[in-house]
Design a protein around this motif. Structure first.
Motif, PDB file in Angstrom:
ATOM      1  N   GLY A 256       0.857  -1.195   0.135  1.00 52.98           N
ATOM      2  CA  GLY A 256       0.008  -0.197   0.039  1.00 52.98           C
ATOM      3  C   GLY A 256       0.822   1.135   0.039  1.00 52.98           C
ATOM      4  N   PHE A 257       0.149   2.382  -0.468  1.00 50.52           N
ATOM      5  CA  PHE A 257       0.811   3.599  -0.226  1.00 50.52           C
ATOM      6  C   PHE A 257      -0.126   4.634   0.429  1.00 50.52           C
ATOM      7  CE2 PHE A 257      -1.063   3.863  -4.394  1.00 50.52           C
ATOM      8  CZ  PHE A 257      -1.649   5.256  -4.475  1.00 50.52           C
ATOM      9  N   THR A 258       0.568   5.537   1.364  1.00 52.58           N
ATOM     10  CA  THR A 258      -0.217   6.454   2.102  1.00 52.58           C
ATOM     11  C   THR A 258       0.079   7.695   2.313  1.00 52.58           C
ATOM     12  OG1 THR A 258      -1.617   6.524   4.202  1.00 52.58           O
ATOM     13  CG2 THR A 258       0.721   5.144   4.111  1.00 52.58           C
ATOM     14  N   LEU A 259      -0.680   8.792   2.564  1.00 52.17           N
ATOM     15  CA  LEU A 259       0.081   9.920   2.799  1.00 52.17           C
ATOM     16  C   LEU A 259       0.278  10.127   4.182  1.00 52.17           C
ATOM     17  CD1 LEU A 259      -2.269  12.368   0.566  1.00 52.17           C
ATOM     18  CD2 LEU A 259       0.235  11.753   0.258  1.00 52.17           C
ATOM     19  N   SER A 265       4.459  -3.365   5.167  1.00 50.00           N
ATOM     20  CA  SER A 265       4.070  -3.333   3.756  1.00 50.00           C
ATOM     21  C   SER A 265       3.435  -2.151   3.211  1.00 50.00           C
ATOM     22  CB  SER A 265       3.283  -4.610   3.480  1.00 50.00           C
ATOM     23  OG  SER A 265       4.109  -5.845   3.633  1.00 50.00           O
ATOM     24  N   GLN A 266       3.793  -1.037   3.610  1.00 47.79           N
ATOM     25  CA  GLN A 266       3.187   0.143   3.022  1.00 47.79           C
ATOM     26  C   GLN A 266       4.591   1.099   2.896  1.00 47.79           C
ATOM     27  OE1 GLN A 266       0.169   1.749   5.692  1.00 47.79           O
ATOM     28  NE2 GLN A 266      -1.236   0.147   5.028  1.00 47.79           N
ATOM     29  N   LEU A 267       4.149   2.151   1.891  1.00 47.90           N
ATOM     30  CA  LEU A 267       5.268   3.258   1.708  1.00 47.90           C
ATOM     31  C   LEU A 267       4.300   4.342   2.067  1.00 47.90           C
ATOM     32  CD1 LEU A 267       6.399   1.334  -0.382  1.00 47.90           C
ATOM     33  CD2 LEU A 267       7.329   3.439  -1.467  1.00 47.90           C
ATOM     34  N   GLY A 268       4.884   5.498   2.917  1.00 47.43           N
ATOM     35  CA  GLY A 268       4.118   6.678   3.292  1.00 47.43           C
ATOM     36  C   GLY A 268       4.990   7.855   3.568  1.00 47.43           C
ATOM     37  N   VAL A 269       4.318   8.587   4.563  1.00 47.60           N
ATOM     38  CA  VAL A 269       5.297   9.966   4.914  1.00 47.60           C
ATOM     39  C   VAL A 269       5.168  10.111   6.344  1.00 47.60           C
ATOM     40  CG1 VAL A 269       5.062  12.550   4.661  1.00 47.60           C
ATOM     41  CG2 VAL A 269       4.199  10.908   2.793  1.00 47.60           C
ATOM     42  N   VAL A 270       6.561  10.319   6.767  1.00 45.51           N
ATOM     43  CA  VAL A 270       6.853  10.455   8.175  1.00 45.51           C
ATOM     44  C   VAL A 270       7.820  11.937   8.316  1.00 45.51           C
ATOM     45  CG1 VAL A 270       7.784   9.574  10.338  1.00 45.51           C
ATOM     46  CG2 VAL A 270       6.626   8.133   8.797  1.00 45.51           C
ATOM     47  N   ASP A 271       7.332  12.640   9.035  1.00 42.49           N
ATOM     48  CA  ASP A 271       8.021  13.989   9.244  1.00 42.49           C
ATOM     49  C   ASP A 271       8.670  14.479   8.269  1.00 42.49           C
ATOM     50  OD1 ASP A 271       7.612  13.630  11.899  1.00 42.49           O
ATOM     51  OD2 ASP A 271       9.397  12.572  12.271  1.00 42.49           O
ATOM     52  N   GLY A 272       7.588  14.880   6.993  1.00 44.12           N
ATOM     53  CA  GLY A 272       8.168  15.216   5.931  1.00 44.12           C
ATOM     54  C   GLY A 272       9.036  14.440   4.834  1.00 44.12           C
ATOM     55  N   ALA A 292      12.692  13.371   0.467  1.00 44.36           N
ATOM     56  CA  ALA A 292      11.825  14.503   1.176  1.00 44.36           C
ATOM     57  C   ALA A 292      10.774  14.775   0.305  1.00 44.36           C
ATOM     58  CB  ALA A 292      12.634  15.718   1.431  1.00 44.36           C
ATOM     59  N   VAL A 293       9.605  15.175   1.117  1.00 50.60           N
ATOM     60  CA  VAL A 293       8.458  15.714   0.444  1.00 50.60           C
ATOM     61  C   VAL A 293       8.893  16.935  -0.427  1.00 50.60           C
ATOM     62  CG1 VAL A 293       6.309  17.228   0.801  1.00 50.60           C
ATOM     63  CG2 VAL A 293       6.954  15.381   2.233  1.00 50.60           C
ATOM     64  N   GLY A 294       9.699  17.995  -0.276  1.00 49.50           N
ATOM     65  CA  GLY A 294       9.993  18.936  -0.981  1.00 49.50           C
ATOM     66  C   GLY A 294      10.720  18.550  -2.257  1.00 49.50           C
ATOM     67  N   ASP A 295      11.411  17.188  -2.214  1.00 54.25           N
ATOM     68  CA  ASP A 295      11.969  16.639  -3.336  1.00 54.25           C
ATOM     69  C   ASP A 295      10.751  16.425  -4.655  1.00 54.25           C
ATOM     70  OD1 ASP A 295      14.263  16.642  -2.485  1.00 54.25           O
ATOM     71  OD2 ASP A 295      14.145  14.631  -1.761  1.00 54.25           O
ATOM     72  N   VAL A 296       9.522  16.592  -4.420  1.00 55.72           N
ATOM     73  CA  VAL A 296       8.332  16.578  -5.105  1.00 55.72           C
ATOM     74  C   VAL A 296       7.964  17.597  -5.747  1.00 55.72           C
ATOM     75  CG1 VAL A 296       6.263  15.244  -5.857  1.00 55.72           C
ATOM     76  CG2 VAL A 296       7.855  14.198  -4.148  1.00 55.72           C
ATOM     77  N   ILE A 304       2.359  14.005  -4.256  1.00 58.41           N
ATOM     78  CA  ILE A 304       2.816  13.085  -3.297  1.00 58.41           C
ATOM     79  C   ILE A 304       2.497  11.578  -3.411  1.00 58.41           C
ATOM     80  CG2 ILE A 304       3.407  12.528  -0.734  1.00 58.41           C
ATOM     81  CD1 ILE A 304       4.732  15.324  -2.145  1.00 58.41           C
ATOM     82  N   ALA A 305       1.098  11.423  -3.396  1.00 55.27           N
ATOM     83  CA  ALA A 305       0.548  10.230  -3.530  1.00 55.27           C
ATOM     84  C   ALA A 305       1.096   9.422  -4.890  1.00 55.27           C
ATOM     85  CB  ALA A 305      -0.787  10.163  -3.496  1.00 55.27           C
TER      86      ALA A 305
END
Length: 486
Positions: A256-259, A265-272, A292-296, A304-305
Motif C-alpha cells: 500500500g501507499f499512504t499520505l 508493507s506500505q510506503l508513506g510519509v513521516v516527518d516530511g 523528502a516531500v520537498g523533492d516532489v 506526493i501520492a
C-alpha cells in the motif's frame, strides 16, 4: 484451424488482420503487422485530413485502408487489433465475435511481440500504472527514477509513445514504465506485468464501459499475473479490493501507499519524508528514507501520492533509495498539471486544465486553502455534488463557463450558497472566453488566494482540447500580470 489467440506468436505470414482505427496506436500496429508479413486492412470511421494523411502513409507501404466505414468486418479476417478508443459495443466487434475472431488491443499485440533481452534471456519487465487520475505523472516519475538508477527505460503506453515501438526498439529497453488506460486493459487478456498499481478509482468513461463495475474490473486486469508487487492506494479501498480479487503469481505481495505514516508493507510519509516499510529486510521495526516531500514538485498531496506509487514500483523492481530521491528531484510534470503560471498582486494563478473530471478537480482544489475556481465545460454525465461539497470551505469564489456550467452552479447553490459565482454567457469560445474568465476571477480574488483552473469537465465545447484551454489560461494570466487588473 488453430485460433490465433491460442498461439503466443502466430504465423503472421499472409494472416488476414484488421486494425480498427488509425491514430497514435493504429498506425504503428498496422506498420508492425505489415512488416511481419500479415495482410493488413485498416478500418477507420473518420475521413478528415488527419485520417487521409495517415491512410496515404500506410497505403504507400502496401497496407489496405478503408476510410468512412469502421463498422463492418472485412471478409476473411482472422484477427482484429483495435486502438484504445473503440468501445466494446461497436458493430465491428459484434461481427468479430459472431465470426469467432479474437480481438486484441495494441497492448496485447505488444505483449506478445516482446523479444528476450540478451542480458537475461527474458523480455524487459513491465512496471504498469493505471487509475482514473494521475497515471501520466506517476509513470513519468517512475521513468525518471529508473533513469536515475542507471536503467535503460522509457515511459510508454497511454502516455503518448506507442508501446509497440518500445518493445520493438532497435536498442532494447531493460525495463518499461507503462501507462495503461482502462480501454487498453480491456483488450489485453494475456498481460502479466512484473508489478502494477491502480492509483484510484472514480467514475469515468462509463459510456464506454457500460457500468462502474465493468470500469473497475478492467482497471483491475492490471494486477493479473503480477510477479512481485500489487501496489494499491490505502485511501481508496476499491483499489485494495481489486488486489484481493487478482490471480497473481505465488509470492507476489500487496503493497500500500499512504499520505500518512505507513504500517508494514506500505510506503508513506513521516516527518516530511517519503519512507518505505515494504521493501526492506526489517520492515516490522524500521523504514528506509526515500526522499523528502520537498523533492516532489509541486508538493501537492496528490503529487506526493503519485510519487509514493512510482517509488513502490521502482522499489519492487529493486531500485535503491538514492535513485528514488534523485529521480523525483529531476522530474518535472507535463504542462497543465497544477502548473504555477504567475502571481499578480499577491494572487497565484495555477493551470490544472488536465483536471477534466471531478475526481481530478477535487485533488487539485484540496491543494490550496483559498481558491477562486474557474470550472465548467462538458461534464460527461458526472455527478458534481460531492466535488463541490468537499471543496466548499476553500472557495473564495467561482467563475463558470461552458456547456454544463449550470450543473456546477446548481451544486454550488446546494452546498456553498454563500460563495459568489460569476457565469460567463454563451457565445464566446477560445481566447476571448478565457480572458473574460481570468479577469472575472481576478476581480473575486484577494491577496493570498489562488485562481485555479481545474474545470472538472472536458474542454471540447469551447476549446480544441485541454491543452489549448490551459495555454489560453496561462496567456490570459500573464497578460493580466503585464497590464494589471482592470
Amino acid at each position: 484451424m488453430t485460433a490465433v489467440a491460442d498461439t503466443p506468436t502466430p504465423d503472421w505470414k499472409d494472416l488476414p488482420v484488421t486494425v480498427a482505427g488509425l491514430g497514435i496506436s493504429g498506425v504503428p500496429a498496422a506498420r508492425v503487422l505489415h512488416g511481419l508479413g500479415a495482410r493488413v486492412t485498416v478500418v477507420e470511421g473518420g475521413t478528415g485530413p488527419r485520417q487521409q494523411a495517415q491512410a496515404a502513409e500506410l497505403r504507400g507501404l502496401g497496407v489496405s485502408v478503408r476510410l468512412g466505414d469502421g463498422e463492418s468486418l472485412p471478409e476473411g479476417t482472422r484477427l482484429v487489433v483495435t486502438t484504445p478508443g473503440w468501445p466494446p459495443h461497436s458493430s465491428l466487434f459484434a461481427a468479430a465475435e459472431a465470426a469467432g475472431v479474437q480481438v486484441w488491443g495494441d497492448v496485447e499485440l505488444a505483449w506478445r511481440l516482446r523479444a528476450p533481452l540478451v542480458s537475461t534471456g527474458e523480455p524487459a519487465p513491465w512496471l504498469a500504472v493505471t487509475g482514473t487520475n494521475g497515471k501520466t505523472t506517476t509513470v513519468q516519475m517512475l521513468a525518471s527514477i529508473l533513469e536515475a538508477a542507471g536503467r535503460r527505460s522509457a515511459a510508454v503506453g497511454n502516455v503518448g509513445v506507442s508501446v509497440l515501438d518500445a518493445v520493438l526498439a532497435e536498442e532494447p529497453y531493460e525495463v518499461l514504465a507503462v501507462e495503461l488506460s482502462s480501454y487498453q486493459l480491456h483488450w489485453a487478456p494475456s498481460l502479466r506485468p512484473h508489478s502494477a498499481v491502480v492509483l484510484n478509482i472514480a467514475a469515468d468513461h462509463l459510456d464506454w464501459h457500460g457500468s462502474m463495475d465493468a470500469y473497475a474490473a478492467d482497471k483491475g486486469r492490471i494486477y493479473e499475473g503480477n510477479r512481485v508487487a500489487c501496489v494499491y492506494n490505502t485511501a481508496d479501498p476499491a483499489t485494495e479490493e481489486l488486489v484481493r480479487a487478482a490471480d497473481v503469481e505465488e509470492g507476489c505481495r500487496a503493497v500500500g501507499f499512504t499520505l500518512g505514516a505507513p504500517t508494514v508493507s506500505q510506503l508513506g510519509v513521516v516527518d516530511g519524508l517519503l519512507v518505505d516499510r515494504a521493501f526492506i529486510d526489517d520492515r516490522h521495526r524500521a523504514a528506509a528514507e526515500l526522499a523528502a516531500v520537498g523533492d516532489v514538485q509541486p508538493s501537492a498531496p496528490h503529487n506526493i501520492a503519485d510519487a509514493l506509487a512510482a517509488a513502490a514500483l521502482a522499489r519492487a523492481y529493486g531500485v535503491e533509495p538514492r535513485a528514488v530521491r534523485d529521480g523525483l528531484r529531476a522530474f518535472r510534470p507535463d504542462a497543465h498539471r497544477i502548473a504555477r503560471v504567475t502571481e499578480v498582486d499577491g494572487v497565484v494563478y495555477i493551470d490544472d486544465s488536465k483536471a477534466t473530471n471531478p475526481h481530478a478537480a477535487a485533488a487539485s482544489l484540496a491543494a490550496y486553502q483559498s481558491v477562486v475556481w474557474i470550472a465548467g465545460g462538458l461534464a460527461k454525465g458526472a455527478d458534481l455534488d460531492a466535488l463541490v461539497a468537499g471543496a466548499a470551505s476553500r472557495l473564495r469564489g467561482a467563475v463558470l463557463l461552458g456547456a454544463d456550467r449550470a450543473l456546477i452552479r446548481a451544486a454550488l447553490a446546494r452546498h456553498a450558497p454563500e460563495v459568489p459565482v460569476i457565469e460567463l454567457p454563451d457565445g464566446q469560445t477560445g481566447a476571448p472566453a478565457m480572458d473574460a474568465a481570468v479577469r472575472a476571477a481576478a476581480g473575486l480574488a484577494r491577496p493570498g488566494d489562488t485562481v485555479l483552473l481545474a474545470p472538472a469537465c472536458a474542454s471540447m465545447d469551447m476549446f480544441t482540447n485541454y491543452g489549448e484551454r490551459g495555454d489560453l489560461f496561462a496567456a490570459a494570466a500573464l497578460a493580466l500580470a503585464e497590464r494589471g487588473p482592470a
